[in-house]
Design a protein around this motif. Sequence first.
Motif, PDB file in Angstrom:
ATOM      1  N   VAL A  13      -0.636  -1.189  10.389  1.00 29.47           N
ATOM      2  CA  VAL A  13      -0.489  -2.592   9.993  1.00 29.47           C
ATOM      3  C   VAL A  13       0.884  -2.836   9.376  1.00 29.47           C
ATOM      4  O   VAL A  13       1.590  -3.795   9.738  1.00 29.47           O
ATOM      5  CB  VAL A  13      -1.598  -2.995   8.988  1.00 29.47           C
ATOM      6  N   PHE A  14       1.296  -1.952   8.460  1.00 33.26           N
ATOM      7  CA  PHE A  14       2.577  -2.133   7.782  1.00 33.26           C
ATOM      8  C   PHE A  14       3.745  -2.081   8.753  1.00 33.26           C
ATOM      9  O   PHE A  14       4.616  -2.955   8.743  1.00 33.26           O
ATOM     10  CB  PHE A  14       2.751  -1.076   6.687  1.00 33.26           C
ATOM     11  N   VAL A  15       3.771  -1.059   9.602  1.00 30.25           N
ATOM     12  CA  VAL A  15       4.897  -0.896  10.537  1.00 30.25           C
ATOM     13  C   VAL A  15       4.957  -2.059  11.519  1.00 30.25           C
ATOM     14  O   VAL A  15       6.032  -2.616  11.785  1.00 30.25           O
ATOM     15  CB  VAL A  15       4.780   0.451  11.283  1.00 30.25           C
ATOM     16  N   THR A  16       3.800  -2.460  12.043  1.00 28.30           N
ATOM     17  CA  THR A  16       3.774  -3.545  13.024  1.00 28.30           C
ATOM     18  C   THR A  16       4.272  -4.852  12.416  1.00 28.30           C
ATOM     19  O   THR A  16       5.148  -5.530  12.980  1.00 28.30           O
ATOM     20  CB  THR A  16       2.347  -3.745  13.561  1.00 28.30           C
ATOM     21  N   LEU A  17       3.744  -5.214  11.253  1.00 29.72           N
ATOM     22  CA  LEU A  17       4.140  -6.470  10.627  1.00 29.72           C
ATOM     23  C   LEU A  17       5.577  -6.404  10.113  1.00 29.72           C
ATOM     24  O   LEU A  17       6.294  -7.417  10.129  1.00 29.72           O
ATOM     25  CB  LEU A  17       3.190  -6.820   9.481  1.00 29.72           C
ATOM     26  N   PHE A  18       6.015  -5.228   9.668  1.00 31.64           N
ATOM     27  CA  PHE A  18       7.393  -5.084   9.198  1.00 31.64           C
ATOM     28  C   PHE A  18       8.372  -5.362  10.328  1.00 31.64           C
ATOM     29  O   PHE A  18       9.376  -6.050  10.152  1.00 31.64           O
ATOM     30  CB  PHE A  18       7.618  -3.681   8.634  1.00 31.64           C
ATOM     31  N   VAL A  19       8.061  -4.825  11.512  1.00 25.62           N
ATOM     32  CA  VAL A  19       8.939  -5.039  12.668  1.00 25.62           C
ATOM     33  C   VAL A  19       8.920  -6.504  13.095  1.00 25.62           C
ATOM     34  O   VAL A  19       9.965  -7.102  13.391  1.00 25.62           O
ATOM     35  CB  VAL A  19       8.512  -4.127  13.834  1.00 25.62           C
ATOM     36  N   ILE A  20       7.726  -7.117  13.103  1.00 24.41           N
ATOM     37  CA  ILE A  20       7.613  -8.507  13.555  1.00 24.41           C
ATOM     38  C   ILE A  20       8.259  -9.464  12.560  1.00 24.41           C
ATOM     39  O   ILE A  20       9.032 -10.353  12.945  1.00 24.41           O
ATOM     40  CB  ILE A  20       6.135  -8.881  13.762  1.00 24.41           C
ATOM     41  N   MET A  21       7.972  -9.296  11.272  1.00 19.63           N
ATOM     42  CA  MET A  21       8.443 -10.240  10.256  1.00 19.63           C
ATOM     43  C   MET A  21       9.873  -9.947   9.813  1.00 19.63           C
ATOM     44  O   MET A  21      10.551 -10.833   9.298  1.00 19.63           O
ATOM     45  CB  MET A  21       7.487 -10.240   9.069  1.00 19.63           C
TER      46      MET A  21
END
Length: 205
Positions: A13-21
Motif C-alpha cells: 500500500v505504501f509503495v503503490t500510493l507513494f509512487v502514485i501521489m
Amino acid sequence: MSAVIDTLLLTEVFVTLFVIMDPIGTIPIFLSLTSGRSAATARKYAWQAVAVSFLVIAIFAFFGQQILGYLDISLPALQCAGGLLLLLVALELLTDQEKEPTASVGSNVALVPLGTPLLAGPGAIVATMVFSRQVHSGPEFLAVGLGVVAVHVCLWAAMRFSLPILRLIREGGVLLVTRISGLLLSAIAVQLVADAVRAFIAGEG
C-alpha cells in the motif's frame, strides 16, 4: 502474516500510493501555487491539503463503490474529470492567470487543486479502493490504514520543508518552477484523459 499487522500489505500500500501521489513531485507545484503568500499561510496550506487528501481517500476507501454506483459514474469518467481540472490549473500556471485576482480574493489552493485532484487524484482513489477490497481482517485493515497515513505524512513533510527552498530560489526561481510545474501538470492531465478515453473505448466506462 503477523497477528497484529500484515506487513506485506502495508509495504504494498505504501509503495503503490507513494509512487502514485509522488510527494517529491508535489514540491515544485506546491511552491508555484503558494508563491506570493506568507510562510504561515503556506504551512497552513500544506497540512490542509494533506487533510483534504486523506479525507477524500478515506471516504472512497469505505464508500467509493457505493458513491460511484449511486451517481452512476464510472471510474474512467472520474479520471477524465480529474484530468480536465488539472489541465485548467496547468494552463493558469503557464499563463500567470492564477496570480491575478484569485490570490487577492483569498482562494484556498489547499482544497483545489492541491488536496484534490493533485494529491487525492483518480489514480490514488482507484488504488485505495482496490486495496480496501482486500481487507477481510483486523491486521489487513490496520495495514491499509497505516499505509495511507504514512504516505500522507510524507506528503506533508515534502510540502512543509519546501519553504526553505522558496526562500533560497527567490522570485526568479519561482517563475521558472511555475513554468516547469505547468508543463508537468499539463502532461499528467493529458495522460489521465488519454487513459480514460482508452478505458471508454475498451468498454470499461
